[in-house]
Design a protein around this motif. Structure first.
Motif, PDB file in Angstrom:
ATOM      1  N   GLY A 123      23.170   3.200 -13.554  1.00  0.00           N
ATOM      2  CA  GLY A 123      22.921   3.318 -14.975  1.00  0.00           C
ATOM      3  C   GLY A 123      21.745   2.904 -15.445  1.00  0.00           C
ATOM      4  N   HIS A 124      20.789   2.340 -14.503  1.00  0.00           N
ATOM      5  CA  HIS A 124      19.430   1.788 -14.856  1.00  0.00           C
ATOM      6  C   HIS A 124      18.569   2.456 -14.307  1.00  0.00           C
ATOM      7  CE1 HIS A 124      21.124  -1.541 -16.818  1.00  0.00           C
ATOM      8  NE2 HIS A 124      21.883  -1.843 -15.817  1.00  0.00           N
ATOM      9  N   GLU A 125      17.185   2.705 -14.993  1.00  0.00           N
ATOM     10  CA  GLU A 125      15.969   3.273 -14.456  1.00  0.00           C
ATOM     11  C   GLU A 125      15.130   2.092 -13.943  1.00  0.00           C
ATOM     12  OE1 GLU A 125      13.179   6.405 -13.786  1.00  0.00           O
ATOM     13  OE2 GLU A 125      15.261   6.470 -14.489  1.00  0.00           O
ATOM     14  N   LEU A 126      14.746   2.295 -12.794  1.00  0.00           N
ATOM     15  CA  LEU A 126      14.098   0.980 -12.096  1.00  0.00           C
ATOM     16  C   LEU A 126      12.633   1.305 -11.652  1.00  0.00           C
ATOM     17  CD1 LEU A 126      16.706  -0.265  -9.530  1.00  0.00           C
ATOM     18  CD2 LEU A 126      16.355  -0.738 -12.020  1.00  0.00           C
ATOM     19  N   SER A 127      11.703   0.703 -12.149  1.00  0.00           N
ATOM     20  CA  SER A 127      10.246   1.005 -11.929  1.00  0.00           C
ATOM     21  C   SER A 127       9.987  -0.132 -10.990  1.00  0.00           C
ATOM     22  CB  SER A 127       9.322   0.918 -13.220  1.00  0.00           C
ATOM     23  OG  SER A 127       9.944   2.036 -14.005  1.00  0.00           O
ATOM     24  N   HIS A 128       8.783   0.174 -10.369  1.00  0.00           N
ATOM     25  CA  HIS A 128       8.392  -0.760  -9.315  1.00  0.00           C
ATOM     26  C   HIS A 128       6.779  -0.924  -9.163  1.00  0.00           C
ATOM     27  CE1 HIS A 128      12.461  -0.341  -7.248  1.00  0.00           C
ATOM     28  NE2 HIS A 128      12.280   0.848  -7.213  1.00  0.00           N
ATOM     29  N   ALA A 129       6.606  -2.115  -8.416  1.00  0.00           N
ATOM     30  CA  ALA A 129       5.174  -2.513  -8.323  1.00  0.00           C
ATOM     31  C   ALA A 129       4.580  -1.769  -7.015  1.00  0.00           C
ATOM     32  CB  ALA A 129       5.173  -4.086  -8.032  1.00  0.00           C
ATOM     33  N   ALA A 130       3.790  -2.265  -6.129  1.00  0.00           N
ATOM     34  CA  ALA A 130       3.134  -1.404  -5.148  1.00  0.00           C
ATOM     35  C   ALA A 130       4.146  -1.518  -3.982  1.00  0.00           C
ATOM     36  CB  ALA A 130       1.892  -2.178  -4.878  1.00  0.00           C
ATOM     37  N   VAL A 131       4.757  -0.613  -3.693  1.00  0.00           N
ATOM     38  CA  VAL A 131       5.688  -0.210  -2.767  1.00  0.00           C
ATOM     39  C   VAL A 131       5.058   0.147  -1.460  1.00  0.00           C
ATOM     40  CG1 VAL A 131       7.865   1.202  -1.757  1.00  0.00           C
ATOM     41  CG2 VAL A 131       7.647   0.606  -4.285  1.00  0.00           C
ATOM     42  N   VAL A 132       5.523  -0.713  -0.399  1.00  0.00           N
ATOM     43  CA  VAL A 132       5.020  -0.359   1.006  1.00  0.00           C
ATOM     44  C   VAL A 132       5.364   0.878   1.450  1.00  0.00           C
ATOM     45  CG1 VAL A 132       4.726  -1.140   3.241  1.00  0.00           C
ATOM     46  CG2 VAL A 132       4.556  -2.844   1.476  1.00  0.00           C
ATOM     47  N   ARG A 133       4.435   1.911   1.724  1.00  0.00           N
ATOM     48  CA  ARG A 133       4.947   3.292   2.216  1.00  0.00           C
ATOM     49  C   ARG A 133       4.868   3.047   3.853  1.00  0.00           C
ATOM     50  NH1 ARG A 133       8.007   6.516  -0.395  1.00  0.00           N
ATOM     51  NH2 ARG A 133       7.231   7.607  -2.325  1.00  0.00           N
ATOM     52  N   SER A 134       3.865   2.431   4.424  1.00  0.00           N
ATOM     53  CA  SER A 134       3.699   2.273   5.835  1.00  0.00           C
ATOM     54  C   SER A 134       3.005   1.046   5.931  1.00  0.00           C
ATOM     55  CB  SER A 134       2.936   3.364   6.452  1.00  0.00           C
ATOM     56  OG  SER A 134       1.595   3.339   6.016  1.00  0.00           O
ATOM     57  N   MET A 135       3.356   0.376   7.314  1.00  0.00           N
ATOM     58  CA  MET A 135       2.622  -0.727   7.544  1.00  0.00           C
ATOM     59  C   MET A 135       2.456  -0.652   9.253  1.00  0.00           C
ATOM     60  SD  MET A 135       3.210  -4.893   7.191  1.00  0.00           S
ATOM     61  CE  MET A 135       3.699  -4.722   5.414  1.00  0.00           C
ATOM     62  N   ARG A 136       1.601  -0.918   9.940  1.00  0.00           N
ATOM     63  CA  ARG A 136       1.205  -1.125  11.294  1.00  0.00           C
ATOM     64  C   ARG A 136       0.279  -1.984  11.813  1.00  0.00           C
ATOM     65  NH1 ARG A 136      -1.641   4.360  13.192  1.00  0.00           N
ATOM     66  NH2 ARG A 136      -2.085   3.303  14.871  1.00  0.00           N
ATOM     67  N   LYS A 137       0.699  -2.327  13.101  1.00  0.00           N
ATOM     68  CA  LYS A 137      -0.431  -3.325  13.566  1.00  0.00           C
ATOM     69  C   LYS A 137      -1.600  -2.319  14.421  1.00  0.00           C
ATOM     70  CE  LYS A 137       0.207  -5.385  17.617  1.00  0.00           C
ATOM     71  NZ  LYS A 137       0.607  -6.555  18.477  1.00  0.00           N
ATOM     72  N   ILE A 138      -2.830  -2.837  14.087  1.00  0.00           N
ATOM     73  CA  ILE A 138      -4.006  -1.841  14.640  1.00  0.00           C
ATOM     74  C   ILE A 138      -4.618  -2.553  15.685  1.00  0.00           C
ATOM     75  CG2 ILE A 138      -3.875  -0.507  12.501  1.00  0.00           C
ATOM     76  CD1 ILE A 138      -6.509  -2.011  11.770  1.00  0.00           C
ATOM     77  N   GLY A 139      -4.149  -3.850  15.973  1.00  0.00           N
ATOM     78  CA  GLY A 139      -5.087  -4.769  16.855  1.00  0.00           C
ATOM     79  C   GLY A 139      -4.899  -6.004  16.719  1.00  0.00           C
ATOM     80  N   GLU A 140      -5.538  -7.017  17.786  1.00  0.00           N
ATOM     81  CA  GLU A 140      -5.592  -8.269  17.594  1.00  0.00           C
ATOM     82  C   GLU A 140      -6.960  -8.876  17.555  1.00  0.00           C
ATOM     83  OE1 GLU A 140      -3.686 -10.358  20.839  1.00  0.00           O
ATOM     84  OE2 GLU A 140      -1.620  -9.432  20.241  1.00  0.00           O
ATOM     85  N   ALA A 141      -7.164  -9.983  16.671  1.00  0.00           N
ATOM     86  CA  ALA A 141      -8.440 -10.329  16.517  1.00  0.00           C
ATOM     87  C   ALA A 141      -8.611 -11.610  17.477  1.00  0.00           C
ATOM     88  CB  ALA A 141      -8.377 -11.039  14.977  1.00  0.00           C
ATOM     89  N   LYS A 142      -9.776 -11.669  18.178  1.00  0.00           N
ATOM     90  CA  LYS A 142     -10.261 -12.667  19.046  1.00  0.00           C
ATOM     91  C   LYS A 142     -10.965 -13.982  18.463  1.00  0.00           C
ATOM     92  CE  LYS A 142      -8.511  -9.877  22.274  1.00  0.00           C
ATOM     93  NZ  LYS A 142      -7.101 -10.023  22.826  1.00  0.00           N
ATOM     94  N   PRO A 143     -10.438 -14.977  18.600  1.00  0.00           N
ATOM     95  CA  PRO A 143     -11.069 -16.094  17.660  1.00  0.00           C
ATOM     96  C   PRO A 143     -12.400 -16.735  18.427  1.00  0.00           C
ATOM     97  CG  PRO A 143      -9.218 -16.775  18.841  1.00  0.00           C
ATOM     98  CD  PRO A 143      -9.089 -15.296  18.945  1.00  0.00           C
TER      99      PRO A 143
END
Length: 271
Positions: free
Chosen positions: A204-224
């Protein structure tokens, strides 16, 4: 919007201002000098439309991000809808098992052991309930004052239809001894999303959201051990039903073992 969310919104504003330790300025006050530059802070909210205690946390995150710039805060919001509420009467249309897996990983390193909603995780290093707004704000302020790894994110020229290209560069790393390798992640978020819930705890409630994650993927590794630990491009699928004017890209670098987020950047997508 329904009464319980509308009432929370006004109370939430007071809560946030109190937590910031500030008051609204009136027109008679003299201007203050610019505040020092702060670091971006990644605030993740694990939530679900099937959870009755989650809507106030969603509203809190949206209000926090809206008010952040006036308090010299760069808040990068990631609202991740988990799927373990989906068999409780209402299937969350934004849920993904990937976000449940990510929350389980946090449970293993942050000490809470059992995933729950709503849960806030700040920079991958501190977690609290979505109802602990003051603790969340205090943690955000603390994290914003810490030196972070520079992250540069830019959108490339249009590529294949249905995808956008991005370039990410990570500056000099300062990883912790037990943090392990640093992974580079790229996410797409969308604001302005809402649902009319017909079943479950929020029926019965209308819910609104903040910044919903649509996709997330690892694109590599950082070398310290390098001056430029990571520099690379990635093509990310963008679905037709996502409203481009509400989309942002988020890049962040995160230690693999500790899950501490070392730095982040966020940009809106080009039209």
């Amino acid at each position: 919007m329904h009464t319980f969310l509308s009432r929370w919104s006004s109370v939430g504003t007071i809560l946030i201002l109190a937590a910031f330790g500030v008051r609204e300025l009136n027109s008679q006050e003299s201007p203050k000098p610019p505040a020092p530059q702060t670091s971006p802070v990644v605030v993740e909210l694990f939530t679900s439309e099937g959870c009755s205690s989650c809507p106030p946390a969603d509203a809190f995150l949206a209000k926090l991000t809206e008010q952040g710039p006036s308090h010299n805060l760069q808040i990068v919001e990631l609202e991740e809808h988990v799927d373990y509420w989906d068999d409780q009467g209402w299937r969350d249309p934004f849920s993904s098992h990937n976000w449940t897996t990510r929350q389980n990983a946090y449970a293993g390193v942050l000490g809470n052991k059992n995933p729950y909603t709503p849960q806030i995780v700040v920079d991958g290093s501190v977690e609290c309930s979505g109802g602990q707004q003051q603790l969340a704000v205090q943690t955000i302020f603390k994290e914003s004052s810490q030196a972070k790894t520079p992250v540069t994110l830019s959108q490339g020229v249009a590529g294949k239809p249905g995808s956008d290209s991005f370039s990410v560069q990570i500056g000099k790393l300062t990883p912790s001894a037990k943090g392990g390798a640093a992974e580079v992640w790229l996410a797409i978020t969308e604001t302005g999303l809402h649902s009319s819930v017909t079943r479950g705890e929020n029926a019965g409630h209308e819910l609104s959201h903040a910044a919903v994650v649509r996709s997330m993927r690892k694109i590599g590794e950082a070398k310290p051990d390098r001056d430029v630990p990571f520099s690379g491009d990635a093509a990310i699928p963008i679905r037709n039903e996502w409203k481009r004017e509400n989309l942002k890209a988020v890049a962040f670098v995160q230690e693999k073992n500790s899950l501490r987020i070392l730095g982040a950047a966020e940009i809106p997508l080009h039209p």
